[in-house]
Design a protein around this motif. Structure first.
Motif, PDB file in Angstrom:
ATOM      1  N   GLU A  88       6.234  -5.929   4.912  1.00 43.50           N
ATOM      2  CA  GLU A  88       5.902  -7.020   5.824  1.00 43.50           C
ATOM      3  C   GLU A  88       4.531  -6.809   6.457  1.00 43.50           C
ATOM      4  O   GLU A  88       3.824  -7.771   6.759  1.00 43.50           O
ATOM      5  CB  GLU A  88       6.983  -7.126   6.900  1.00 43.50           C
ATOM      6  N   LEU A  89       4.151  -5.552   6.650  1.00 44.35           N
ATOM      7  CA  LEU A  89       2.872  -5.254   7.290  1.00 44.35           C
ATOM      8  C   LEU A  89       1.691  -5.316   6.320  1.00 44.35           C
ATOM      9  O   LEU A  89       0.590  -5.703   6.718  1.00 44.35           O
ATOM     10  CB  LEU A  89       2.924  -3.858   7.912  1.00 44.35           C
ATOM     11  N   GLY A  90       1.902  -4.919   5.065  1.00 43.84           N
ATOM     12  CA  GLY A  90       0.734  -4.713   4.220  1.00 43.84           C
ATOM     13  C   GLY A  90       0.741  -5.310   2.833  1.00 43.84           C
ATOM     14  O   GLY A  90      -0.171  -5.027   2.041  1.00 43.84           O
ATOM     15  N   SER A  91       1.747  -6.127   2.472  1.00 43.72           N
ATOM     16  CA  SER A  91       1.784  -6.688   1.117  1.00 43.72           C
ATOM     17  C   SER A  91       0.514  -7.477   0.798  1.00 43.72           C
ATOM     18  O   SER A  91      -0.015  -8.205   1.642  1.00 43.72           O
ATOM     19  CB  SER A  91       2.992  -7.614   0.962  1.00 43.72           C
ATOM     20  N   ASN A  92       0.060  -7.349  -0.448  1.00 46.00           N
ATOM     21  CA  ASN A  92      -1.057  -8.172  -0.922  1.00 46.00           C
ATOM     22  C   ASN A  92      -1.080  -8.090  -2.450  1.00 46.00           C
ATOM     23  O   ASN A  92      -1.791  -7.291  -3.045  1.00 46.00           O
ATOM     24  CB  ASN A  92      -2.401  -7.679  -0.361  1.00 46.00           C
ATOM     25  N   GLY A  93      -0.259  -8.938  -3.074  1.00 39.89           N
ATOM     26  CA  GLY A  93      -0.206  -8.914  -4.524  1.00 39.89           C
ATOM     27  C   GLY A  93       0.936  -9.739  -5.067  1.00 39.89           C
ATOM     28  O   GLY A  93       1.708 -10.349  -4.316  1.00 39.89           O
ATOM     29  N   VAL A  94       1.019  -9.749  -6.401  1.00 41.33           N
ATOM     30  CA  VAL A  94       2.055 -10.500  -7.090  1.00 41.33           C
ATOM     31  C   VAL A  94       3.317  -9.655  -7.175  1.00 41.33           C
ATOM     32  O   VAL A  94       3.286  -8.530  -7.680  1.00 41.33           O
ATOM     33  CB  VAL A  94       1.601 -10.893  -8.509  1.00 41.33           C
TER      34      VAL A  94
ATOM     35  N   PRO B 170     -11.701  -4.844  -1.259  1.00 46.20           N
ATOM     36  CA  PRO B 170     -10.477  -4.322  -0.632  1.00 46.20           C
ATOM     37  C   PRO B 170      -9.215  -5.011  -1.171  1.00 46.20           C
ATOM     38  O   PRO B 170      -9.163  -6.241  -1.280  1.00 46.20           O
ATOM     39  CB  PRO B 170     -10.685  -4.628   0.854  1.00 46.20           C
ATOM     40  N   ILE B 171      -8.245  -4.194  -1.533  1.00 43.00           N
ATOM     41  CA  ILE B 171      -6.913  -4.705  -1.864  1.00 43.00           C
ATOM     42  C   ILE B 171      -6.024  -4.598  -0.636  1.00 43.00           C
ATOM     43  O   ILE B 171      -5.358  -5.549  -0.249  1.00 43.00           O
ATOM     44  CB  ILE B 171      -6.308  -3.902  -3.034  1.00 43.00           C
TER      45      ILE B 171
ATOM     46  N   PRO C 148       0.830  -1.211   0.000  1.00 49.55           N
ATOM     47  CA  PRO C 148       0.000   0.000   0.000  1.00 49.55           C
ATOM     48  C   PRO C 148       0.863   1.259   0.000  1.00 49.55           C
ATOM     49  O   PRO C 148       2.044   1.222   0.358  1.00 49.55           O
ATOM     50  CB  PRO C 148      -0.790  -0.121   1.307  1.00 49.55           C
ATOM     51  N   ALA C 149       0.270   2.371  -0.403  1.00 48.84           N
ATOM     52  CA  ALA C 149       0.913   3.663  -0.178  1.00 48.84           C
ATOM     53  C   ALA C 149       1.047   3.856   1.332  1.00 48.84           C
ATOM     54  O   ALA C 149       0.176   3.451   2.103  1.00 48.84           O
ATOM     55  CB  ALA C 149       0.082   4.777  -0.788  1.00 48.84           C
TER      56      ALA C 149
ATOM     57  N   GLN D 215      -7.158   0.634   0.430  1.00 49.70           N
ATOM     58  CA  GLN D 215      -7.473   0.856  -0.983  1.00 49.70           C
ATOM     59  C   GLN D 215      -8.336  -0.281  -1.500  1.00 49.70           C
ATOM     60  O   GLN D 215      -8.116  -1.453  -1.177  1.00 49.70           O
ATOM     61  CB  GLN D 215      -6.184   0.965  -1.807  1.00 49.70           C
ATOM     62  N   ASN D 216      -9.325   0.064  -2.331  1.00 51.21           N
ATOM     63  CA  ASN D 216     -10.194  -0.927  -2.967  1.00 51.21           C
ATOM     64  C   ASN D 216      -9.923  -0.962  -4.464  1.00 51.21           C
ATOM     65  O   ASN D 216      -9.413  -0.003  -5.054  1.00 51.21           O
ATOM     66  CB  ASN D 216     -11.668  -0.592  -2.720  1.00 51.21           C
TER      67      ASN D 216
END
Length: 766
Positions: free
Chosen positions: A521-527, A478-479, A433-434, A471-472
């Motif tokens: 480490e706290l917020g990754s969610n993606g490729v 939600p992403i 995320p930002a 962020q969505n």
């Protein structure tokens, strides 16, 4: 905005209060301790004033217009003589005469500046290795690659030939701090395939500090510090410059760097430009497809050296384009192409940096103040020049250390540091995320020397705030859920050194350190395209807390020099990403095609790392040196009672070096070496495979010729001369790392490589 105003206020306040100090011309002489003959061409430097000068034909030197009061460490170096480090009091009127002892040991005693107080290595409890500018030249593709080949206890995580991440005593990523211009380098240290955005030719020398250094540098210095130090400015009235270029046969790597610096009436300046270009590197199986890179660097410095100290404004621009192989199991990995045109996918990395370095002298006290601004842009391009992933981060930083007057032998230092980072996503794809990150910390440090002992102690408090933005996606799903974490910590350290005699010394450290979780480490969610895996962070992670101790014994005589150190580092809440239970995540691309990725989740365990490192050099005669370095790290995941992942294999480097005296040729040498990398069978078998051992043969030759009064250094160095096919244990492209689906799917490291180089230093010495 508040932080920017604070920077301006501090700078103006210090400039206003920095009073003019009486000046002197510091003169002296360097002689042979046995014959009392003058030594022409010896280098005399004052690191805390960032000045250096060479002696003339009579062995004399002069530093013009320097402060009349104060105590400074002076280092004197000359080929075939033992380096001398001495603290001098400028208020003394006694003439300076440095008597150097002839010795085959030239740099057993060196100055260390990356610790709270500048001192000779014998009087500094931190385990440190200094790599000189000459040692950075050779068969390397980047700064970390050059260091990892020479520093005991240091290795590298590599992705192809252009990306190297430093590993110190088994720790990497955000656990190793890299400094340049006195400012912590802030890029994307959290990423597997994110290297260090730094010109390897800009360094005058590099200090590698092994062991926790959170006392001075706060979070992220769990494993150690790499302190990249610019060349000192010439003495007043002088100009210095250099031209260097080399070419490597394996990958067509061409390096060129030009530098010019000067000092006129205290106005100092420096400019440098460097360029690198390489096509795909060659292995015994062929050239790795799309593994070339090109790099452009431009940097400069403007400043003043005055009786009140110095103020230097440094600025730099770094651009690196790196090709990546995009392959599935069964696809070709190698070809014969030597095209320098990069294909897709590739990285486009740009790093902008401005640093204001100051040292203000107030009689017997002083203030070092470093202000920095960095802009890091990392684009990952899959099929077109439009970036898919695009990280854009701005970082403002402040680091201040006030050196109080010495009292009863005690040297007190107080310091404060702060940083503010703002990162946004400008690409179509998202991974982290930002976020906004703010940190502030303060420390106190004391050092006392008596007889042949030195004792140091310190304590530090830190506060860090991490805010990730929710962020969505276009469908409202939600992403990123966002996070708002605050961490605080108190750490401390103790150090002790003892000099038994001129040849034998001992040093030890003990203390605590910490590291706050980073936004990835706290917020990754993606490729993460560069690693071909799906990453998921955990906003509830706790800070890592380290309890570490080390001890080192150092010895240096005419026949034997060496050191041996042991260390242990227990880390509570150690953070790392792992792929357990063979979990996979399916993603539908823009083309409508589905693809499954190995899923890596960040979690925490308790880890214990311990090991040993050292070096041993034998000098049977003055011109023969048998150099040996060795290191081993044993790392255990205490929570699950299995080995910790991504730990370097044990390594032993053996080099036989000859330096005979040859008429009309200066600094002639040739060497042959063997690098022994042992099998790494201690791996986390849930997602990592064992790495076999291997042995590499290296050799080189070089000398300096004088064309009139102009020196010209020529050298040839070769690595992996037997063209051995091997996989390094920390290569991200070795079997089991590149694809979990097919553990035999991997890419060899570089094959035979021979580098031809030229180095031309020039300048005046008035």
């Amino acid at each position: 905005m508040k932080l920017k105003l604070l920077y301006c206020f501090i700078f103006l306040l210090v400039q206003f209060t920095a009073s003019a100090t009486d000046v002197i011309d510091l003169k002296g002489k360097v002689v042979d301790a046995k014959t009392n003959e003058p030594l022409a061409g010896a280098t005399v430097s004052i690191p805390d004033l960032r000045l250096a000068v060479a002696t003339n034909l009579n062995g004399e030197f002069t530093f013009r217009s320097i402060p009349q009061r104060g105590r400074f460490v002076v280092q004197v170096q000359y080929v075939s003589y033992k380096s001398l480090t001495q603290t001098i009091d400028l208020s003394s009127q006694a003439p300076l005469v440095f008597a150097l002892q002839p010795s085959v040991i030239e740099a057993h005693e060196v100055v260390i500046t990356g610790t709270p107080i500048t001192a000779g290595s014998k009087y500094n409890s931190t385990s440190a290795t200094v790599v000189t500018k000459d040692q950075l030249q050779g068969s390397s593709t980047n700064l970390i690659d050059a260091l990892a080949k020479q520093v005991p206890g240091m290795s590298q995580i590599t992705t192809s030939q252009a990306i190297s991440k430093p590993v110190i005593r088994g720790l990497s990523y955000n656990r190793v701090v890299t400094l340049n211009d006195g400012v912590k380098q802030q890029g994307q240290q959290w990423g597997d395939e994110h290297g260090i955005e730094m010109d390897q030719f800009s360094a005058g020398r590099v200090e590698v500090l092994r062991g926790a250094a959170s006392l001075q540098y706060g979070s992220d210095a769990l494993g150690g510090v790499i302190n990249v130090i610019d060349p000192p400015t010439p003495a007043e009235g002088n100009i210095a410059g250099e031209v260097l270029t080399n070419y490597s046969t394996n990958n067509g790597l061409s390096n060129t760097s030009v530098m010019l610096s000067g000092n006129e009436n205290g106005f100092v300046w420096r400019g440098r430009g460097s360029y690198q270009n390489a096509y795909s590197y060659n292995t015994p199986a062929g050239r790795v497809i799309n593994s070339g890179f090109n790099q452009t660097n431009a940097s400069g410095m403007l400043g003043v050296n005055k009786p009140w100290g110095y103020s230097h404004l440094n600025f730099s621009y770094y651009k690196n384009n790196i090709g990546f192989l995009d392959a599935e199991p069964g696809d070709p990995l190698y070809n014969t192409s030597t095209s320098r045109t990069l294909d897709f996918p590739r990285q486009d990395i740009r790093h902008y940096k401005v640093a204001l370095n100051n040292n203000f002298l107030f009689g017997s006290s002083s203030l070092k103040l470093d202000l920095g601004f960095q802009k890091n842009q990392r684009r990952e391009l899959e099929e077109t020049t439009t970036p898919n992933l695009f990280f854009d981060m701005n970082t403002y930083s402040l680091d201040a250390k006030y050196y109080l007057p010495e009292s009863n032998g005690w040297h007190p230092v107080i310091g404060v540091s702060s940083a503010l980072s703002h990162s946004v996503n400008l690409g179509e794809e998202l991974l982290i995320p930002a976020y906004d990150e703010f940190s502030i910390g303060a420390f106190v440090y004391l050092k006392k020397a008596w007889d042949k002992n030195t004792f140091s102690a310190g304590a530090r408090y830190d506060f860090i705030s991490n805010k990730g933005k929710a962020q969505n996606n276009a469908e409202g799903e939600p992403i990123f859920t966002g996070f708002d974490n605050r961490f605080s910590n108190v750490s401390g350290a103790l150090g002790f050194t003892h000099i038994f005699n001129d040849d034998l010394s001992f040093k030890a450290n003990a203390g605590t350190a910490f590291r706050a979780p980073n936004p990835a480490e706290l917020g990754s969610n993606g490729v993460h395209e560069g690693t071909t895996r799906y990453e998921i962070g955990d906003p509830n992670l706790s800070p890592e807390r380290s309890y570490q101790a080390d001890a080192t014994l150092e010895y240096g005589s005419g026949f034997v020099t060496g050191s041996f150190g042991i260390y242990e580092n227990y880390i509570h809440n150690y953070i790392y990403a792992s792929n357990t239970n063979k979990e996979q995540t399916t993603v539908v691309g823009e083309d409508g095609q589905s693809r499954s990725y190995d899923t890596y989740r960040y979690g925490q365990v308790n880890a214990n790392l311990y090991g040993f490192e050292g070096n041993l050099t034998l000098h049977p005669v003055s011109f023969i040196h048998f150099e040996n370095t060795f290191s081993y790290t044993h790392a255990q995941n205490e929570t699950f009672d299995r080995p910790l992942a991504l730990i370097p294999a044990g390594v032993l480097h053996n080099t036989l070096r000859f330096e005979p005296k040859v008429k009309r040729i200066k600094d002639f040498y040739f060497y042959a070496g063997i690098d022994n990398f042992f099998r790494q069978g201690r791996v986390d078998e849930t997602f990592e495979t064992a790495a076999g051992g291997y042995t590499l043969l290296n050799a080189g030759i070089g000398a300096t010729f004088n064309i009139g009064k102009q020196p010209l250094k020529l050298y040839v160095s070769g690595t992996n001369l037997t063209n051995k096919a091997y996989y390094d244990a920390l290569s991200r492209l070795r079997p089991g790392r590149f694809s979990q689906e097919d553990p035999t799917f991997g890419i060899y490291n570089m094959g035979r490589n021979i580098t031809f180089g030229v180095y031309i230093p020039f300048g005046t010495n008035r």
